[in-house]
Design a protein around this motif. Structure first.
Motif, mmCIF file in Angstrom:
data_model
loop_
_atom_site.group_PDB
_atom_site.id
_atom_site.type_symbol
_atom_site.label_atom_id
_atom_site.label_comp_id
_atom_site.label_asym_id
_atom_site.label_seq_id
_atom_site.Cartn_x
_atom_site.Cartn_y
_atom_site.Cartn_z
ATOM 1 N N ASP A 1 -21.026 -7.191 -3.811
ATOM 2 C CA ASP A 1 -21.645 -8.509 -3.873
ATOM 3 C C ASP A 1 -23.138 -8.422 -4.177
ATOM 4 O O ASP A 1 -23.702 -9.327 -4.781
ATOM 5 N N VAL A 2 -23.768 -7.346 -3.710
ATOM 6 C CA VAL A 2 -25.212 -7.156 -3.863
ATOM 7 C C VAL A 2 -25.460 -5.755 -4.411
ATOM 8 O O VAL A 2 -24.898 -4.782 -3.905
ATOM 9 N N LEU B 1 -20.532 -4.677 -10.118
ATOM 10 C CA LEU B 1 -21.054 -5.842 -9.407
ATOM 11 C C LEU B 1 -20.235 -7.065 -9.771
ATOM 12 O O LEU B 1 -19.953 -7.311 -10.941
ATOM 13 N N LYS B 2 -19.846 -7.844 -8.759
ATOM 14 C CA LYS B 2 -19.080 -9.064 -9.010
ATOM 15 C C LYS B 2 -19.908 -10.042 -9.824
ATOM 16 O O LYS B 2 -21.122 -10.155 -9.621
ATOM 17 N N GLY C 1 -22.905 -12.075 -8.539
ATOM 18 C CA GLY C 1 -23.495 -11.286 -7.462
ATOM 19 C C GLY C 1 -25.012 -11.237 -7.580
ATOM 20 O O GLY C 1 -25.605 -11.713 -8.543
ATOM 21 N N TYR D 1 -25.652 -13.230 -13.209
ATOM 22 C CA TYR D 1 -25.966 -12.741 -11.865
ATOM 23 C C TYR D 1 -27.198 -13.455 -11.320
ATOM 24 O O TYR D 1 -27.970 -14.026 -12.076
#
Length: 189
Positions: free
Chosen positions: A116-117, A133-134, A137, A169
């Motif tokens: 998430d981060v 990374l999502k 995110g 992002y």
């Protein structure tokens, strides 16, 4: 006791569980942050990856993050990731070291898959880790290391922090290196 300065922005992940009334909060503080959204999002768990050059202190920082997370009463699982090279040239993709932590108020069984981060200390770390990374995110980047020379080492023509390629992002860009120097300046270090 921490007192935030004016213009400080808090990005908060509230971790809660139906069977726990207490909320554990993680704050990333940056007076220069420009978040696209100031909404707070409540999640049961979060996966954070810290990445930089081998020797940047990612394992130590991850260990301290883990300690703080455990002391807050969260469940957690970690995964340190060391580079294959013994000492790769600074700023290259071969020398990226990372530490991942999955923490939350629910049962945590693995260190997590996509995160998430993403905290990156240089362009090489961003290039190596971004694909996991999502979408949507958070990227926390040390803008002081995104120099022309470091960008060239990993094949970036322009800084991804400025060219719009990270549009999907939430990017928090701050000069962590300079902030660290400023923090110890009065102590003669």
């Amino acid at each position: 006791l921490f007192k935030p300065k004016k213009n400080t922005i808090f990005w908060t992940i509230k971790l809660s569980s139906p069977d726990m009334k207490a909320h554990n909060t993680m704050n990333l503080i940056d007076k220069h942050a420009r978040l696209q959204s100031t909404e707070r999002e409540e999640v049961e768990s979060a996966v954070v990856r810290l990445a930089g050059d081998s020797g940047d202190g990612m394992q130590v920082t991850g260990g301290q993050f883990t300690l703080a997370t455990a002391l807050a009463g969260n469940a957690l699982a970690t995964f340190p990731d060391y580079p294959a090279e013994i000492r790769a040239p600074v700023g290259t993709t071969f020398g990226v070291s990372s530490f991942q932590i999955n923490f939350g108020s629910r049962v945590i069984k693995t260190s997590g898959d996509n995160f998430d981060v993403l905290v990156v200390m240089n362009p090489a770390a961003l290039k190596v880790e971004l694909h996991e990374l999502k979408l949507g995110g958070v990227i926390l980047a040390d803008s002081g290391s995104f120099t022309e020379r470091n960008l060239r080492k990993v094949g970036f023509e322009q800084s991804p922090l400025e060219d719009g390629s990270l549009e999907g992002y939430r990017v928090i860009s701050l000069d962590i290196s300079q902030l660290t120097l400023d923090a110890v300046k009065d102590h003669g270090l």
